[in-house]
Design an enzyme around this catalytic site. Structure first.
Site, PDB file in Angstrom:
ATOM      1  N   GLU A   1       6.410   1.718   0.529  1.00 39.22           N
ATOM      2  CA  GLU A   1       6.465   1.396   1.950  1.00 39.22           C
ATOM      3  C   GLU A   1       7.242   0.121   2.233  1.00 39.22           C
ATOM      4  O   GLU A   1       7.297  -0.791   1.413  1.00 39.22           O
ATOM      5  CB  GLU A   1       5.038   1.235   2.485  1.00 39.22           C
ATOM      6  CG  GLU A   1       4.322   2.552   2.497  1.00 39.22           C
ATOM      7  CD  GLU A   1       3.001   2.502   3.217  1.00 39.22           C
ATOM      8  OE1 GLU A   1       2.448   3.575   3.460  1.00 39.22           O
ATOM      9  OE2 GLU A   1       2.521   1.408   3.532  1.00 39.22           O
TER      10      GLU A   1
ATOM     11  N   CYS B   1       9.038  -6.545   5.236  1.00 43.75           N
ATOM     12  CA  CYS B   1       8.245  -6.648   4.013  1.00 43.75           C
ATOM     13  C   CYS B   1       8.674  -5.495   3.104  1.00 43.75           C
ATOM     14  O   CYS B   1       8.618  -4.337   3.492  1.00 43.75           O
ATOM     15  CB  CYS B   1       6.765  -6.556   4.394  1.00 43.75           C
ATOM     16  SG  CYS B   1       5.661  -6.559   2.990  1.00 43.75           S
TER      17      CYS B   1
ATOM     18  N   CYS C   1       1.684  -0.825  -9.214  1.00 46.90           N
ATOM     19  CA  CYS C   1       1.756  -2.176  -9.788  1.00 46.90           C
ATOM     20  C   CYS C   1       0.854  -2.221 -11.007  1.00 46.90           C
ATOM     21  O   CYS C   1      -0.243  -1.665 -11.007  1.00 46.90           O
ATOM     22  CB  CYS C   1       1.297  -3.218  -8.766  1.00 46.90           C
ATOM     23  SG  CYS C   1       1.436  -4.905  -9.411  1.00 46.90           S
TER      24      CYS C   1
ATOM     25  N   CYS D   1      -4.773  -6.248  -9.437  1.00 43.54           N
ATOM     26  CA  CYS D   1      -5.693  -7.190  -8.771  1.00 43.54           C
ATOM     27  C   CYS D   1      -6.849  -6.422  -8.128  1.00 43.54           C
ATOM     28  O   CYS D   1      -6.657  -5.336  -7.586  1.00 43.54           O
ATOM     29  CB  CYS D   1      -4.952  -8.011  -7.727  1.00 43.54           C
ATOM     30  SG  CYS D   1      -3.630  -8.988  -8.442  1.00 43.54           S
TER      31      CYS D   1
ATOM     32  N   CYS E   1      -6.583  -5.317  -4.266  1.00 44.13           N
ATOM     33  CA  CYS E   1      -5.310  -4.766  -3.779  1.00 44.13           C
ATOM     34  C   CYS E   1      -5.264  -3.266  -4.014  1.00 44.13           C
ATOM     35  O   CYS E   1      -5.503  -2.803  -5.137  1.00 44.13           O
ATOM     36  CB  CYS E   1      -4.159  -5.451  -4.520  1.00 44.13           C
ATOM     37  SG  CYS E   1      -2.557  -4.705  -4.171  1.00 44.13           S
TER      38      CYS E   1
ATOM     39  N   CYS F   1      -1.326  -6.244   4.669  1.00 44.73           N
ATOM     40  CA  CYS F   1      -1.209  -6.567   3.239  1.00 44.73           C
ATOM     41  C   CYS F   1      -2.214  -5.788   2.419  1.00 44.73           C
ATOM     42  O   CYS F   1      -3.382  -5.695   2.780  1.00 44.73           O
ATOM     43  CB  CYS F   1      -1.547  -8.026   2.976  1.00 44.73           C
ATOM     44  SG  CYS F   1      -0.508  -9.151   3.816  1.00 44.73           S
TER      45      CYS F   1
END
Ligand code: SAH
Ligand code: SF4
Length: 381
Positions: free
Chosen positions: A91, A104, A111, A115, A118, A345
Site C-alpha cells: 500500500e 507514505c 516485513c 514487531c 504492527c 500506521c
C-alpha cells in the site's frame, strides 16, 4: 526480457543508454519524460529521435504496479493497494495537509522484523520490492493526483516518508536508487529534508545510508530500555538501544536535518507510564554523555485484531507528552489520518501472503465493473 526503466536512477539510465550507443543527455531526456511528465510509452516522447524510440521499444519498458483498489477517506487521505504479484499486495497512502502533500511508501511485501504491535510484522515477510516497484508508487500517485486535482502539471507530493509496509533498511539495494530518483532534479526534485527513511534500527545500514544517500531519519524506538524493546521490536536483540543511539549520533554528522525523529507507539499499560516517559527523556538526553539531538513523535497505537494490544487513552498520551516537553524535548502526537479506510500506521495491507483474499478482491472489482446496472424495480411495485 526488456529492462523496466523505473528501476534506474539517472546514473543507471545513463549506463543503459550507453549500452544502446546513446549519449548521456538522452538519458536525462528520457528520465524527465518518465518522472516529470509521467510518460508511459515511448511514442509520447516526441523530442526523441524516431530511431531511438524504436530502439527503446525493443529493449525497454516503463512498467508501474497494477492498482487493485483506491480508497479516499473523509479527510482527503487516499490509499492505494498495489498488486506486486504472487498474491502479494502493498500500500501507499497520500496525506494532504495545508502546507504539504505527503506520500507514505512501502519498501517490502511484508516485513521480517516482526514487531509486536504492527500488522505488517504479524503477516511475515514475502519479498523485497525492486527500486522500480518502490518508485512506481510515487510515479503513479504524483501523476494520478496531478490529473485528479487538475493542478495544471504542478507538483502535488512534496514529502515522501518510507513508513509504509516493510523495513526499508533491510532492502537497501533497492532503497538507495529509489531515493536518488526522488531527490534528482530531473526526477521528483524533493529536498533531502523532505524525504524520510523510517527504520526499526538496522545499525550497519544507518551507517551506510549516511555515506550513500543521507536523508531525514526516523527511528522507531517504542521503549526506553532494552528489556522492553526486546519484546516489542525483536531486532533490538541484535542491535540494542545503546548501539542504535550511537548510530544516530554518527548519522547526525551528515544528516540534512539536525535532529533524529524518534517514533514511539503508545500502547496501553505497556510503554506509556510517567516512569517510562522520564526514563525515555533521560535516555535521549544523556546517552553517551551528550544525548541525541531529537524530536519525539508519539503515535497512538492503531489496533488490529491479532495484536491483543490496546491504544493508550488520550489523557495518558498527553501526560506522557508533557513530561517529555517539560524536559525540553520537542514532542508531537501524531494525528491519526485515514482511520476510516484503514490507512493509519501499522494497519497497511492486511492481504500480504493471503493470496485468496487478494484474488477475491480483484475478482470482486472486475465483477463490479462488469455487472450491468440493475433496473430500478421500486417504481413498478
Ligand atoms: N519498518 C519501518 C517503517 C515502517 S513502519 C519502521 O518500523 O520504522 C512506520 C511506523 O509505523 C513505525 O514507527 C512503526 O513503529 C509504526 N507502527 C507500526 N504499527 C503500528 C500500529 N499498529 N500503530 C501505530 N504505529 C504503528
Ligand atoms: Fe516491520 Fe516496521 Fe512493522 Fe516493525 S514496525 S514489523 S519494522 S514494518
Amino acid at each position: 526480457m526488456t529492462a523496466n526503466l523505473l528501476d534506474f536512477d539517472l546514473e543507471g539510465l545513463a549506463a543503459f543508454c550507453a549500452s544502446l550507443g546513446e549519449k548521456r543527455f538522452r538519458a536525462t531526456q528520457l528520465f524527465r519524460w518518465i518522472h516529470q511528465k509521467g510518460a508511459r510509452d515511448f511514442g509520447q516522447m516526441t523530442d526523441l529521435a524516431r530511431s531511438l524510440r524504436d530502439k527503446l521499444e525493443g529493449s525497454a519498458r516503463i512498467e508501474g504496479l497494477p492498482v487493485i483498489s483506491q480508497h479516499e477517506s473523509a479527510d482527503g487521505t487516499i490509499k492505494w493497494l498495489f498488486d506486486v504479484g504472487d498474491g502479494n499486495a502493498v500500500e501507499a497512502v497520500f496525506i494532504p495537509e495545508d502546507d504539504r502533500g505527503t506520500l507514505c511508501v512501502s519498501s517490502q511485501a511484508g516485513c521480517a522484523v516482526g514487531c509486536r504491535f504492527c500488522s505488517t510484522g504479524h503477516q511475515g515477510f514475502s519479498r523485497n520490492m525492486s527500486a522500480g516497484e518502490i518508485i512506481a508508487q510515487l510515479w503513479f500517485a504524483e501523476h494520478f493526483l496531478r490529473a485528479h486535482l487538475r493542478t495544471g502539471g504542478e507538483r502535488v507530493i512534496s514529502n515522501v516518508v518510507m513508513m509504509g509496509m516493510g523495513e526499508p533498511l533491510q532492502n537497501y539495494a533497492a532503497l538507495v536508487p529509489a531515493l536518488r530518483i526522488m531527490l534528482d532534479d530531473h526526477g521528483y526534485g524533493l529536498s533531502r529534508r523532505r524525504v524520510t527513511v523510517s527504520t526499526s534500527g538496522v545499525v550497519p545500514m544507518i551507517d551506510r545510508l549516511r555515506e550513500d544517500c543521507p536523508v531525514a531519519l526516523a527511528v522507531s524506538l517504542h521503549a526506553p530500555n532494552d528489556e522492553l524493546r526486546d519484546k516489542l521490536v525483536p531486532l533490538n536483540r541484535k542491535y540494542p538501544i545503546a548501539e542504535l543511539l550511537d548510530a544516530c549520533n554518527r548519522y547526525l554528522e551528515r544528516a540534512p536535518r539536525d535532529f533524529i525523529t524518534f517514533e514511539y507507539c503508545m500502547l496501553d499499560g505497556v510503554n506509556d507510564s510517567p516512569q517510562h516517559a522520564r526514563e525515555l527523556a533521560r535516555l535521549v538526553q544523556s546517552h553517551g554523555g551528550r544525548g541525541v539531538s531529537c524530536k519525539l513523535n508519539l503515535i497512538p497505537f492503531n489496533p488490529f485484531p491479532a495484536s491483543g494490544l490496546v491504544r493508550s487513552p488520550q489523557q495518558r498520551v498527553q501526560a506522557f507528552a508533557k513530561i517529555l516537553s517539560d524536559a525540553g524535548i520537542v514532542t508531537t502526537v501524531r494525528k491519526t489520518r485515514g482511520d476510516d479506510i484503514d490507512a493509519a500506521c501499522g494497519q497497511l495491507a492486511g492481504d500480504v501472503k493471503d493470496r485468496t483474499r487478494v484474488d477475491q478482491r480483484i475478482a470482486q472489482q472486475r465483477t463490479v465493473m462488469l455487472k450491468p446496472v440493475p433496473a430500478d424495480t421500486t417504481k413498478e411495485a
